[in-house]
Every structure is written in structure tokens, then in C-alpha cells.
Enzyme design. Structure first.
Site, short mmCIF file in Angstrom:
data_model
loop_
_atom_site.label_atom_id
_atom_site.label_comp_id
_atom_site.label_asym_id
_atom_site.label_seq_id
_atom_site.Cartn_x
_atom_site.Cartn_y
_atom_site.Cartn_z
N GLU A 329 0.87 -1.18 0.00
CA GLU A 329 0.00 0.00 0.00
C GLU A 329 0.90 1.22 0.00
OE1 GLU A 329 -3.16 0.09 -0.62
OE2 GLU A 329 -3.12 -2.09 -0.79
N CYS A 363 -1.64 8.68 4.65
CA CYS A 363 -1.75 8.36 3.22
C CYS A 363 -3.09 8.81 2.69
CB CYS A 363 -1.59 6.86 3.03
SG CYS A 363 -2.65 5.93 4.14
P1 NAD Z 1 9.04 5.45 2.87
O1 NAD Z 1 8.71 4.88 1.54
O2 NAD Z 1 10.08 6.49 2.95
O3 NAD Z 1 9.50 4.29 3.88
C1 NAD Z 1 8.71 3.13 4.06
C2 NAD Z 1 9.61 1.99 4.48
O4 NAD Z 1 10.48 1.68 3.39
C3 NAD Z 1 10.51 2.32 5.67
O5 NAD Z 1 10.65 1.19 6.49
C4 NAD Z 1 11.82 2.67 5.00
O6 NAD Z 1 12.94 2.47 5.84
C5 NAD Z 1 11.83 1.73 3.82
N1 NAD Z 1 12.66 2.20 2.71
C6 NAD Z 1 12.94 3.47 2.36
N2 NAD Z 1 13.72 3.49 1.29
C7 NAD Z 1 13.95 2.21 0.94
C8 NAD Z 1 14.70 1.59 -0.10
N3 NAD Z 1 15.37 2.28 -1.00
N4 NAD Z 1 14.69 0.24 -0.16
C9 NAD Z 1 14.01 -0.49 0.74
N5 NAD Z 1 13.30 0.05 1.75
C10 NAD Z 1 13.26 1.38 1.85
O7 NAD Z 1 7.66 5.97 3.49
P2 NAD Z 1 7.40 6.74 4.86
O8 NAD Z 1 7.92 8.13 4.74
O9 NAD Z 1 7.80 5.92 6.02
O10 NAD Z 1 5.80 6.77 4.87
C11 NAD Z 1 5.09 7.67 4.08
C12 NAD Z 1 4.62 7.04 2.79
O11 NAD Z 1 3.86 5.87 3.08
C13 NAD Z 1 3.68 7.96 2.02
O12 NAD Z 1 3.93 7.83 0.66
C14 NAD Z 1 2.31 7.42 2.39
O13 NAD Z 1 1.30 7.73 1.45
C15 NAD Z 1 2.58 5.96 2.45
N6 NAD Z 1 1.59 5.27 3.26
C16 NAD Z 1 0.63 4.58 2.62
C17 NAD Z 1 -0.35 3.94 3.33
C18 NAD Z 1 -1.43 3.17 2.63
O14 NAD Z 1 -2.14 2.42 3.29
N7 NAD Z 1 -1.59 3.36 1.34
C19 NAD Z 1 -0.35 4.00 4.73
C20 NAD Z 1 0.67 4.70 5.36
C21 NAD Z 1 1.64 5.34 4.62
#
Ligand code: NAD
Length: 559
Positions: A329, A363
Site C-alpha cells: 500500500e 496516506c
Molecule cells: P518510505 O517509503 O520512505 O518508507 C517506508 C519503508 O520503506 C521504511 O521502512 C523505510 O525504511 C523503507 N525504505 C525506504 N527506502 C527504501 C529503499 N530504497 N529500499 C528499501 N526500503 C526502503 O515511506 P514513509 O515516509 O515511512 O511513509 C510515508 C509514505 O507511506 C507515504 O507515501 C504514504 O502515502 C505511504 N503510506 C501509505 C499507506 C497506505 O495504506 N496506502 C499507509 C501509510 C503510509
């Protein structure tokens, strides 16, 4: 890097007979050759949504939370890696800080290396043989117990960790860390029970059965900073179905993630079922996603990161034991559409909450308001009146908006605001107020008269920045709603039933709301998941979610 390991008491697994069969067909022999020890079809308690506490002045819950906030603010918690139930401290640490006072250190987490990923995969593989064979009711008992501990003894702790470590208000922490996570644990048990009961019809002389099995390998759960409950759900939902998990938490939600692990251990989760791997996301992901036993990705976060992981999985496909499940998601550009019959006052309240609660870092947060011309000016007046009352500051001190999560996020939002000032008319906010304690604060920001294809109408900003788009008619609004790459949540305000009906048919979003804000999905009531580049529409908190972490074996026996 110095690697010092310290053994912690290992959680003990309840002793139970193993039948290895998830499904109602329980009269068969188990994988170990032992017959099922319990005769009786045990029903799990019917789930109800955890009641939200008010934290009103004078209440016991307020006093308890206040005391826990104070004690936690005076601690520096040491957060270990957890593999096979053992706590590991590498000495390579990073700080957990308060986003609203970022020189205040709440804890230090130890970073895992690639060799810890290998250890965690081994532990998960070893645990799988046993855990996958536990009768469902025994696994369910672990998570029901976790929900009970969370909603009682651990409630103040997980709320305080979410308030201090992720800068939520008491209310936002309560609905996330306490209620939503307890709901996930209780409702998932109920959904799993219902799934297992779903069996094919049989005919005379033949007995048809479905056995819902865990996947052939480990699940890799990668979780975002903005919801404590998502961390707890993504790591545990596959485990409930008999899988074992590697959990890579977000660096900016580490304190709450650490306490979730404590709750699970205390609830009787056996060692190795969930292995906790804080650390460099790229190195850890590379090691996990390239392993032969990788069986599924359970991700929530930004679209770009998910896309990268998807590509990586695609490139590795031929080296896996099975086709991995990819459940993710991701981002959103969520909206509220206002038809000219909308109640302008209610609309302003909905956008004030949907756009600015938790600083727009949901989100589902409303980042576009698409408003018909006849009510546009009246709506702006009401919205600005409301926004003028929203205070910015320490969320524990009752400010409506706390800080955003870190400096990189704040800088990115300020860049979008500069772009937005050229694309539209800045009506409110736009500045990052400096505070004595430091803190990544940003004023609630409204930019009006923005074109539907402007950058701030199209890209996810993930902060308290709202674009107002004026449309001449409802039909013009219809063209605007679906014109981003996303499709997560959307809402329409109208008293015209026909327009609601059109919205139901045309708005291409996973979660659609009529005459209410576009945030605040509840487990059990609003299964959550997006269309397009907002995710794989996995519908967390609903009955269609858990089958993603099972493979079903159809068994037909001639009698
Ligand atoms: P993010 O994508 O920066 O990080 C999410 C996870 O991915 C973290 O654990 C992070 O350490 C990891 N990550 C980051 N870069 C990575 C890489 N290159 N390779 C592997 N893993 C990596 O997101 P965030 O800032 O923690 O959260 C915000 C985002 O999440 C927003 O885009 C939001 O819309 C989305 N979100 C979506 C939902 C949903 O249900 N659709 C819910 C909550 C948050």
C-alpha cells in the site's frame, strides 16, 4: 563494526499438539504424526472495535498517560535487533529523537547488518516448521492476548511512544497505536477463522476440503513511520496465518516498533516467528529480496520505494523457490469534491481535519479540495476561519498540529510550497516557525486557484499543504479527481443523490466517502487499500487480506 550480542530470555512456546492443517477438516493426522489433542471446534471471541478513550481532564487515563509521557521522556531506551527471540546489540547505533524537540534523545537503536539478515532468515525457517503446525486457535491466542495487553497494561506505553517518537497528539496516538492495532489483532483472528471455515461443497461418496497453508518461505515486512498500527499489522498478519517474518521497521517509528515487539514476546509469540531488523533499508532489503526463501513482501510506504522493490523482485524471480506474493500500500493524492449543494460549514470542518490532522502525514490525508464555483468563495472564508484556530506546537501540549517527521520531510514540503506559490495563491501558512526546542514545524498551508495539472495538484506532498482547485461544474470536477497517478481515498460532499451515485461509479479510489472526510478508516468497517499507483488494493482490516498470506490446497477424498 563491533558486534556484541547479548542473550535475552527466550519466549517459551506454549506446548500444544500440532495438526498442521488450517481449515475445518480436523480429523486427519498432523504433520508430526500426532493426532489433534483437542476435540471441539473452538470459536474465537467476536471482535469489537476498541472503544476510543477521551483523555478528558480529570480522567484516570489522562493521568496514566501523562505519567508515562513523563517517565518515557526521561529514559533513553536501548533498542536491540531481535532474532530468534535473542536481543542483539551491534553497537552501531542511531538515535530516536522527538520530532518536536529533536535534540531530545529517547533511545538508541542498534543497526542490523547483512549477516543479521541471514541469521534472521535461518531463524524464520527453523521457526516455520513448528509455528506453521500450531493449531490456528493457539496462534490466535497469542494475538488475542497481545490485543488485551495493548488495550490495558501497554496502552499508555504505546501511546506515549507514538506521541513522543512520532509526534502525534493524544487523540491521534489513541486511535492509531491503541485502538487500530488492537482492532487489527482481534479482527484478523476473526477473519482467519472465517476463512478457514470456508470449505467447498462435497457430494455423496466424496469429501472435498480446503487446507489453508502458510507460504513456502519467509515474509519480508517493511513498514512506514506514520502509523504505529501498520507496523504491528504488517509484521503480524502473515504470522497469524502460520508464516514467519522479517520485520524492517521505519527509522522514525522505532520506539513504538520496539514496544510492539515487547508486547508480542510477552504474549507468547515463539522465538523466530517475527525477527526485528532495524537498519539500513537498502542493505537489508537487498539481502532479503535476493534470498531463495523469500516468499512475500508486505510493504507500506511511498510509491517510489515499492516500485523499486517490485523491480528487484522481478529481476530475482528465477532464483526464488516460489512466486512471491507482493502486497503493498503506497502513496496518495486524496481529495474532497464539493458539489454546490454541499454544506459549506461541514466541508470546512472535514477539510480542516482530513487535511491537517497529524500534519497531513496520512496516506489518506486530503491534499486536494475540488470545489464548484458557486460555493468556492464561501467555502474559502469558512476554511480560513477554521485554519486560523489551528495551533502549531508540541502535540502533547494540546496543539492541533505537531511537527512533521524530520528535516528531510520539512525541506521537501517547503520546496513544494515555493512551487505552489507560483502555481496558485497562498492563502494561509507557508512558513516553518522556529521554536526554542527545535522541531520540524510547518504552518497549515492553503494554496488556492491551482490548476488540476499543477505540480502541487499532482504529487504527494505528505504534509499540511492543501491545494484548492476551482471547477465550473460537477462534470469538470469529475475530470479532475482521477487525473493523478494515485487512487487511494476520495470524498464527495453533496445532498444530490444522483451525484453520489456518479461518484460511486466514476471516482477511481479504493476508499470512497460520502459527506464525510477522507481519513479515518476503521478496521472491520472500512477495509483499506488503493487503486492505481496507491497500492495493490489489499484491503487491510477486511476479510480479503489474510488469504494473501496463504496458499490453499484443495483435497478431495473418495469415501
Ligand atoms: P518510505 O517509503 O520512505 O518508507 C517506508 C519503508 O520503506 C521504511 O521502512 C523505510 O525504511 C523503507 N525504505 C525506504 N527506502 C527504501 C529503499 N530504497 N529500499 C528499501 N526500503 C526502503 O515511506 P514513509 O515516509 O515511512 O511513509 C510515508 C509514505 O507511506 C507515504 O507515501 C504514504 O502515502 C505511504 N503510506 C501509505 C499507506 C497506505 O495504506 N496506502 C499507509 C501509510 C503510509
Amino acid at each position: 563494526m563491533p558486534v556484541a550480542t547479548k542473550s535475552a530470555p527466550v519466549a517459551t512456546a506454549p506446548v500444544s499438539a500440532s495438526d498442521g492443517l488450517n481449515g475445518r477438516a480436523r480429523s486427519a493426522e498432523g504433520a508430526q504424526g500426532t493426532m489433534v489433542a483437542f476435540n471441539g471446534h473452538r470459536r474465537t471471541p467476536p471482535p469489537i472495535n476498541e472503544p476510543i478513550r477521551s483523555y478528558a481532564p480529570g480522567t484516570a487515563e489522562r493521568a496514566e498517560l501523562k505519567a508515562r509521557l513523563e517517565s518515557m521522556a526521561n529514559e533513553v531506551v536501548d533498542i536491540p535487533i531481535v532474532i530468534d527471540g535473542r536481543e542483539i546489540r551491534t553497537g552501531d547505533t542511531a538515535n530516536v529523537v522527538m520530532p518536536h524537540a529533536h535534540q531530545h534523545v529517547l533511545g538508541q537503536w542498534h543497526a542490523a547488518t547483512v549477516s543479521h539478515v541471514a541469521q534472521a532468515i535461518d531463524a524464520a525457517e527453523r521457526a516455520r516448521a513448528d509455528w506453521g503446525n500450531w493449531p490456528f486457535e493457539e496462534r490466535a491466542g497469542v494475538f488475542l492476548r497481545a490485543a488485551e495487553l495493548l488495550s490495558t497494561r501497554y496502552r499508555a506505553t504505546l501511546n506515549a511512544a507514538t506521541m513522543l517518537g512520532q509526534s502525534k497528539t493524544a487523540f491521534q496516538a489513541e486511535v492509531d497505536a491503541a485502538c487500530e492495532l488492537a482492532d487489527f489483532w482481534r479482527f484478523n483472528v476473526h477473519f482467519a477463522e472465517t476463512l478457514y471455515a470456508d470449505q467447498p461443497i462435497s457430494d455423496k461418496g466424496i469429501w472435498n476440503q480446503t487446507d489453508y497453508r502458510p507460504l513456502e518461505g519467509f515474509i519480508y515486512a517493511v513498514t512506514p513511520f506514520n502509523f504505529t498500527a501498520i507496523g504491528g499489522n504488517l509484521s503480524t498478519a502473515p504470522a497469524l496465518m502460520g508464516n514467519t517474518v522479517l520485520w524492517k521497521p521505519s527509522a522514525t517509528a522505532m520506539l513504538s516498533a520496539h514496544y510492539i515487539m515487547q508486547i508480542l514476546t510477552e504474549s507468547g509469540l515463539p522465538p523466530g516467528v517475527i525477527n526485528f531488523l532495524p537498519g539500513d533499508p537498502i542493505a537489508i532489503s537487498n539481502a532479503a529480496l535476493s534470498h531463495r526463501d523469500f516468499a512475500g513482501l508486505h510493504f507500506t510506504g511511498s510509491t517510489n520505494v515499492f516500485n523499486m522493490m517490485w523491480k528487484q523482485i522481478g529481476a530475482n524471480t528465477s532464483s526464488y523457490r516460489s512466486y512471491p506474493r507482493i502486497v503493498g500500500e503506497t502513496g496518495g493524492k486524496d481529495f474532497i469534491v464539493a458539489h454546490h449543494t454541499a454544506d459549506v460549514e461541514a466541508l470546512a470542518v472535514a477539510i480542516g481535519r482530513g487535511g491537517f490532522e497529524y500534519q497531513g502525514q496520512k496516506c489518506s490525508a486530503c491534499s486536494r479540495a475540488i470545489v464548484e464555483a458557486p460555493i468556492y468563495d464561501a467555502f474559502i472564508t469558512k476554511l480560513l476561519e477554521r485554519i486560523a484556530k489551528l495551533t502549531v506546537g508540541d502535540p502533547a501540549a494540546n496543539h492541533y498540529l505537531g511537527p512533521v517527521i524530520n528535516k528531510a520531510a520539512l525541506d521537501s514540503m517547503l520546496r513544494y510550497i515555493e512551487i505552489g506559490k507560483k502555481e496558485g495563491r497562498l492563502l494561509a501558512g507557508g512558513k516553518a516557525p522556529a521554536t526554542a526546542d527545535g522541531g520540524y514545524f510547518l504552518e497549515p498551508t492553503v494554496i488556492a486557484d491551482v490548476a488540476p495539472n499543477a505540480v502541487i495538484s499532482q504529487e504527494e506532498i505528505f504534509g499540511p499543504v492543501l491545494a484548492l482547485v476551482k471547477v465550473a461544474s460537477f462534470e469538470e470536477g469529475l475530470k479532475v479527481v482521477n487525473n493523478t497517478e494515485y487512487g487511494l481515498t476520495g470524498s464527495i460532499y453533496s445532498t444530490d443523490r444522483e451525484k453520489l451515485n456518479i461518484a460511486r461509479r466514476e471516482f477511481h479510489v479504493g476508499n470512497l466517502y460520502f459527506n464525510r472526510k477522507c481519513t479515518g478508516a476503521m478496521v472491520g468497517a472500512h477495509p483499506f487499500g488503493g487503486f492505481n499507483m496507491s497500492g495493490t488494493d489489499s484491503k487491510a482490516g477486511g476479510p480479503d487480506y489474510l488469504p494473501l498470506f496463504t496458499q490453499s490446497k484443495s483435497v478431495a477424498e473418495k469415501l
